[in-house]
Design a protein around this motif. Structure first.
Motif, PDB file in Angstrom:
ATOM      1  N   LEU A 101       0.806  -1.225   0.000  1.00 15.13           N
ATOM      2  CA  LEU A 101       0.000   0.000   0.000  1.00 15.13           C
ATOM      3  C   LEU A 101       0.839   1.274   0.000  1.00 15.13           C
ATOM      4  O   LEU A 101       0.423   2.302  -0.549  1.00 15.13           O
ATOM      5  CB  LEU A 101      -0.898   0.039   1.248  1.00 15.13           C
ATOM      6  CG  LEU A 101      -1.887  -1.085   1.444  1.00 15.13           C
ATOM      7  CD1 LEU A 101      -2.487  -1.021   2.844  1.00 15.13           C
ATOM      8  CD2 LEU A 101      -2.979  -1.016   0.383  1.00 15.13           C
TER       9      LEU A 101
ATOM     10  N   LEU B 130      -6.046   7.077   1.155  1.00 16.01           N
ATOM     11  CA  LEU B 130      -6.435   5.681   0.942  1.00 16.01           C
ATOM     12  C   LEU B 130      -7.872   5.425   1.383  1.00 16.01           C
ATOM     13  O   LEU B 130      -8.378   6.106   2.286  1.00 16.01           O
ATOM     14  CB  LEU B 130      -5.512   4.748   1.738  1.00 16.01           C
ATOM     15  CG  LEU B 130      -4.067   4.622   1.267  1.00 16.01           C
ATOM     16  CD1 LEU B 130      -3.254   3.823   2.279  1.00 16.01           C
ATOM     17  CD2 LEU B 130      -4.005   3.977  -0.107  1.00 16.01           C
TER      18      LEU B 130
ATOM     19  N   ASP C  37      -7.922   0.314   3.659  1.00 19.01           N
ATOM     20  CA  ASP C  37      -6.476   0.280   3.422  1.00 19.01           C
ATOM     21  C   ASP C  37      -5.739   1.145   4.441  1.00 19.01           C
ATOM     22  O   ASP C  37      -4.659   0.788   4.907  1.00 19.01           O
ATOM     23  CB  ASP C  37      -6.157   0.734   1.999  1.00 19.01           C
ATOM     24  CG  ASP C  37      -6.660  -0.243   0.953  1.00 19.01           C
ATOM     25  OD1 ASP C  37      -6.930  -1.413   1.305  1.00 19.01           O
ATOM     26  OD2 ASP C  37      -6.790   0.162  -0.219  1.00 19.01           O
TER      27      ASP C  37
END
Length: 153
Positions: free
Chosen positions: A100, A119, A123
């Protein structure tokens, strides 16, 4: 631990954020200034094998032990337990975070804080959980050790 992770995510994704470290910290790192070794290396022996024997001096036979070792110490085994966390678990958590962090073109130079804002919440929560997993692991390790001390009384 789940409530801590969610609280951590909400707390650090506030605008403005109450703590400046989110502007320069890599959330996927399991080391910090106060604990330079990766946390997995420190707690994995206990968390991956919570059945490890404990040793203590035997005083007048007042403590129940499973056996006496060669040095005269009583050895007691904890009840059978499944591993809590293994080194592979820490590796998987870090790899998930790295999947990520700074992987999208628009976030390639972004800070941890900017990631939390940009995000999707799921996430951001995964990233924030990685950032605090060392605290969760240390708490689990402490609880096992406190239980061992209690059993010696």
């Amino acid at each position: 631990p789940f409530s801590m992770a969610v609280s951590n995510y909400h707390y650090h994704s506030q605008d403005p954020t109450p703590e400046p470290y989110v502007h320069h910290k890599n959330p996927c790192s399991l080391t910090n200034v106060h604990i330079p070794d990766p946390i997995g290396d420190l707690v994995t022996p206990l968390l991956s094998n919570p059945n490890t024997e404990i040793q203590h001096q035997v005083n007048d036979g007042d403590i129940v032990v499973d056996r006496i070792d060669d040095d005269g110490r009583g050895v007691r085994y904890l009840p059978e337990r499944m591993p809590i966390m293994t080194q592979q678990d820490f590796t998987d958590i870090v790899n998930d975070c790295n999947s990520l962090y700074r992987t999208e073109p628009e976030l390639s130079n972004a800070t941890y804080y900017e990631h939390l804002l940009a995000l999707p919440p799921e996430d951001g929560l995964r990233m924030a959980t990685t950032d605090k997993i060392r605290h969760v692991a240390l708490m689990a390790s402490d609880m096992i050790m406190f239980d061992r001390v209690r059993r010696l009384e």
